[in-house]
Design an enzyme around this catalytic site. Sequence first.
Site, PDB file in Angstrom:
ATOM      1  N   GLU A 151      97.312  77.517  -4.927  1.00 31.23           N
ATOM      2  CA  GLU A 151      96.674  77.625  -3.613  1.00 31.23           C
ATOM      3  C   GLU A 151      97.737  77.901  -2.554  1.00 31.23           C
ATOM      4  O   GLU A 151      97.498  78.599  -1.577  1.00 31.23           O
ATOM      5  CB  GLU A 151      95.954  76.299  -3.317  1.00 31.23           C
ATOM      6  CG  GLU A 151      95.197  76.288  -2.017  1.00 31.23           C
ATOM      7  CD  GLU A 151      94.288  75.072  -1.895  1.00 31.23           C
ATOM      8  OE1 GLU A 151      93.647  74.691  -2.903  1.00 31.23           O
ATOM      9  OE2 GLU A 151      94.233  74.500  -0.803  1.00 31.23           O
TER      10      GLU A 151
ATOM     11  N   ARG B 250      88.309  78.777  -0.658  1.00 28.83           N
ATOM     12  CA  ARG B 250      89.698  78.751  -0.170  1.00 28.83           C
ATOM     13  C   ARG B 250      90.286  80.145   0.049  1.00 28.83           C
ATOM     14  O   ARG B 250      91.477  80.372  -0.195  1.00 28.83           O
ATOM     15  CB  ARG B 250      90.604  77.962  -1.135  1.00 28.83           C
ATOM     16  CG  ARG B 250      90.265  76.515  -1.281  1.00 28.83           C
ATOM     17  CD  ARG B 250      90.470  75.730   0.017  1.00 28.83           C
ATOM     18  NE  ARG B 250      89.995  74.380  -0.202  1.00 28.83           N
ATOM     19  CZ  ARG B 250      88.730  74.012   0.003  1.00 28.83           C
ATOM     20  NH1 ARG B 250      87.843  74.871   0.495  1.00 28.83           N
ATOM     21  NH2 ARG B 250      88.352  72.786  -0.245  1.00 28.83           N
TER      22      ARG B 250
ATOM     23  N   SER C 128      97.614  70.111  -1.881  1.00 30.43           N
ATOM     24  CA  SER C 128      97.272  70.502  -3.248  1.00 30.43           C
ATOM     25  C   SER C 128      97.962  71.821  -3.598  1.00 30.43           C
ATOM     26  O   SER C 128      97.845  72.798  -2.864  1.00 30.43           O
ATOM     27  CB  SER C 128      95.759  70.684  -3.389  1.00 30.43           C
ATOM     28  OG  SER C 128      95.142  69.433  -3.254  1.00 30.43           O
TER      29      SER C 128
HETATM   30  C1  LIG Z   1      98.969  66.605   3.216  1.00 31.65           C
HETATM   31  C2  LIG Z   1      98.151  67.874   3.163  1.00 31.65           C
HETATM   32  C3  LIG Z   1      96.786  67.803   2.951  1.00 31.65           C
HETATM   33  C4  LIG Z   1      96.016  68.971   2.891  1.00 31.65           C
HETATM   34  N1  LIG Z   1      94.660  68.863   2.678  1.00 31.65           N
HETATM   35  C5  LIG Z   1      93.918  69.989   2.633  1.00 31.65           C
HETATM   36  C6  LIG Z   1      92.500  69.900   2.421  1.00 31.65           C
HETATM   37  O1  LIG Z   1      91.925  68.837   2.296  1.00 31.65           O
HETATM   38  N2  LIG Z   1      91.796  71.075   2.391  1.00 31.65           N
HETATM   39  C7  LIG Z   1      92.404  72.298   2.546  1.00 31.65           C
HETATM   40  O2  LIG Z   1      91.696  73.328   2.515  1.00 31.65           O
HETATM   41  N3  LIG Z   1      93.739  72.397   2.737  1.00 31.65           N
HETATM   42  C8  LIG Z   1      94.500  71.281   2.786  1.00 31.65           C
HETATM   43  N4  LIG Z   1      95.855  71.381   2.984  1.00 31.65           N
HETATM   44  C9  LIG Z   1      96.491  72.711   3.066  1.00 31.65           C
HETATM   45  C10 LIG Z   1      96.647  73.259   4.493  1.00 31.65           C
HETATM   46  O3  LIG Z   1      96.709  72.218   5.428  1.00 31.65           O
HETATM   47  C11 LIG Z   1      95.475  74.175   4.840  1.00 31.65           C
HETATM   48  O4  LIG Z   1      95.446  75.252   3.940  1.00 31.65           O
HETATM   49  C12 LIG Z   1      95.566  74.685   6.289  1.00 31.65           C
HETATM   50  O5  LIG Z   1      94.319  75.253   6.656  1.00 31.65           O
HETATM   51  C13 LIG Z   1      96.666  75.706   6.500  1.00 31.65           C
HETATM   52  O6  LIG Z   1      96.754  75.964   7.895  1.00 31.65           O
HETATM   53  P1  LIG Z   1      98.148  76.363   8.555  1.00 31.65           P
HETATM   54  O7  LIG Z   1      97.906  76.649   9.982  1.00 31.65           O
HETATM   55  O8  LIG Z   1      99.191  75.353   8.257  1.00 31.65           O
HETATM   56  O9  LIG Z   1      98.453  77.718   7.768  1.00 31.65           O
HETATM   57  P2  LIG Z   1      99.870  78.256   7.313  1.00 31.65           P
HETATM   58  O10 LIG Z   1     100.373  77.419   6.181  1.00 31.65           O
HETATM   59  O11 LIG Z   1     100.755  78.445   8.480  1.00 31.65           O
HETATM   60  O12 LIG Z   1      99.457  79.689   6.729  1.00 31.65           O
HETATM   61  C14 LIG Z   1      98.621  79.746   5.582  1.00 31.65           C
HETATM   62  C15 LIG Z   1      97.982  81.148   5.495  1.00 31.65           C
HETATM   63  O13 LIG Z   1      97.118  81.325   6.630  1.00 31.65           O
HETATM   64  C16 LIG Z   1      97.510  82.498   7.337  1.00 31.65           C
HETATM   65  N5  LIG Z   1      97.359  82.235   8.784  1.00 31.65           N
HETATM   66  C17 LIG Z   1      97.823  81.181   9.487  1.00 31.65           C
HETATM   67  N6  LIG Z   1      97.454  81.280  10.786  1.00 31.65           N
HETATM   68  C18 LIG Z   1      96.767  82.445  10.904  1.00 31.65           C
HETATM   69  C19 LIG Z   1      96.125  83.112  11.989  1.00 31.65           C
HETATM   70  N7  LIG Z   1      96.111  82.639  13.254  1.00 31.65           N
HETATM   71  N8  LIG Z   1      95.517  84.296  11.734  1.00 31.65           N
HETATM   72  C20 LIG Z   1      95.479  84.812  10.476  1.00 31.65           C
HETATM   73  N9  LIG Z   1      96.065  84.228   9.419  1.00 31.65           N
HETATM   74  C21 LIG Z   1      96.694  83.044   9.625  1.00 31.65           C
HETATM   75  C22 LIG Z   1      98.951  82.758   6.965  1.00 31.65           C
HETATM   76  O14 LIG Z   1      99.257  84.126   7.082  1.00 31.65           O
HETATM   77  C23 LIG Z   1      98.995  82.289   5.528  1.00 31.65           C
HETATM   78  O15 LIG Z   1      98.538  83.294   4.655  1.00 31.65           O
HETATM   79  C24 LIG Z   1      96.638  70.231   3.044  1.00 31.65           C
HETATM   80  C25 LIG Z   1      98.026  70.296   3.294  1.00 31.65           C
HETATM   81  C26 LIG Z   1      98.777  69.133   3.356  1.00 31.65           C
HETATM   82  C27 LIG Z   1     100.246  69.220   3.632  1.00 31.65           C
END
Ligand SMILES: Cc1cc2nc3c(=O)[nH]c(=O)nc-3n(C[C@H](O)[C@H](O)[C@H](O)COP(=O)(O)OP(=O)(O)OC[C@H]3O[C@@H](n4cnc5c(N)ncnc54)[C@H](O)[C@@H]3O)c2cc1C
Length: 315
Positions: A297, A167, A219
Amino acid sequence: MRSDAQSPPAGAARGADFTTFRLGGPVRRLDDCASPAELREALRAAHAEGARWQVIGGGSNLLIADDGWDGVVVRYRRPELELDGAGDEWIVNGACDLDTLALAAVEEGMEGLLFATGIPGTVGGAVAGNAGAFGRQMSDVVLSADLFHPIRGARRVSAAELGFAYRRSALKETRDAVERVRLRLVPGDRARLRAERERILAWRRRRHPDWRVIPTAGSFFRNIEPTSAAGRRQAAGWFLDQAGARNFRVGGAAVYEKHANIIVRASEDCTAEDVVALSRRMAWAVRERFGLVLRREVQFLGDFQEIDGEAPARN
Ligand SMILES: Cc1cc2nc3c(=O)[nH]c(=O)nc-3n(C[C@H](O)[C@H](O)[C@H](O)COP(=O)(O)OP(=O)(O)OC[C@H]3O[C@@H](n4cnc5c(N)ncnc54)[C@H](O)[C@@H]3O)c2cc1C
């Protein structure tokens, strides 16, 4: 740059508008961008004005402080898939929705992204956090990434240079933005992939809140590291369950009834500080019962009163 009709006027965007937790105060500006060119322009502008900046995707792993954050949030996100490449090598825009990509792979009969089924957020966000499920993660499929940083400029890095671990990736420190990602998939049986996808979606519906309806960031804590006293990676949710966390609630924040590692915004008056206070209480319960330290996380932006390991205030 594209201005989003849904967004508040410049300067007035709030964490509540761009995170799935729908919590948090104002940021200096929210810049929406959907292409690498727009992303570069937004980052260069933020840097030129001397502002702090943060790239985000779907905001599904983020908690913004109640007082907000005095910086520019650059949201790199687009609704449509943008894919290049053919056969088993795909090049995808980092702004694309991860689950939409996972679905496209299934429909093309390509194997490798089933684990991403139903994970909210963008491809770029998934690479930055090495998102995963069922023992598989982005690092299993990423070959290289095109990055941009307003000072260092553009570069292409290999998967090894992305420093993937459980992660996390090196991007958390370097703060490069992921413009594009090159992935390796393998041919699979489309009917089987479709059936697997349905099974995973049903599994998620049973265990996770629908973030479109119930505000959450998934999570809250990382699973227990193999190097910890537990001796192997184990679900944080199990320890939280055993420690009685399922009934915990602080202010408007509550532990999700079906998953002890998920915090949800349970009422309109919930604050980001409620979430933090609840998380401290959860972590403390596991520490008291098992002697294990939980690490969060979810990423924080802004100032919180949280102090790691401190005994929680009882509600
Ligand atoms: C209902 C639910 C279920 C979930 N299940 C899982 C799961 O099974 N497994 C899991 O790993 N996660 C899970 N997550 C967490 C989340 O969805 C993941 O961590 C997801 O990959 C985050 O992506 P995001 O685009 O929303 O990132 P954001 O929340 O927008 O950003 C998170 C981080 O990523 C960085 N970031 C975002 N975009 C970029 C980019 N283009 N370049 C560089 N850095 C960037 C940001 O700076 C920040 O540090 C879940 C969340 C929810 C709400």
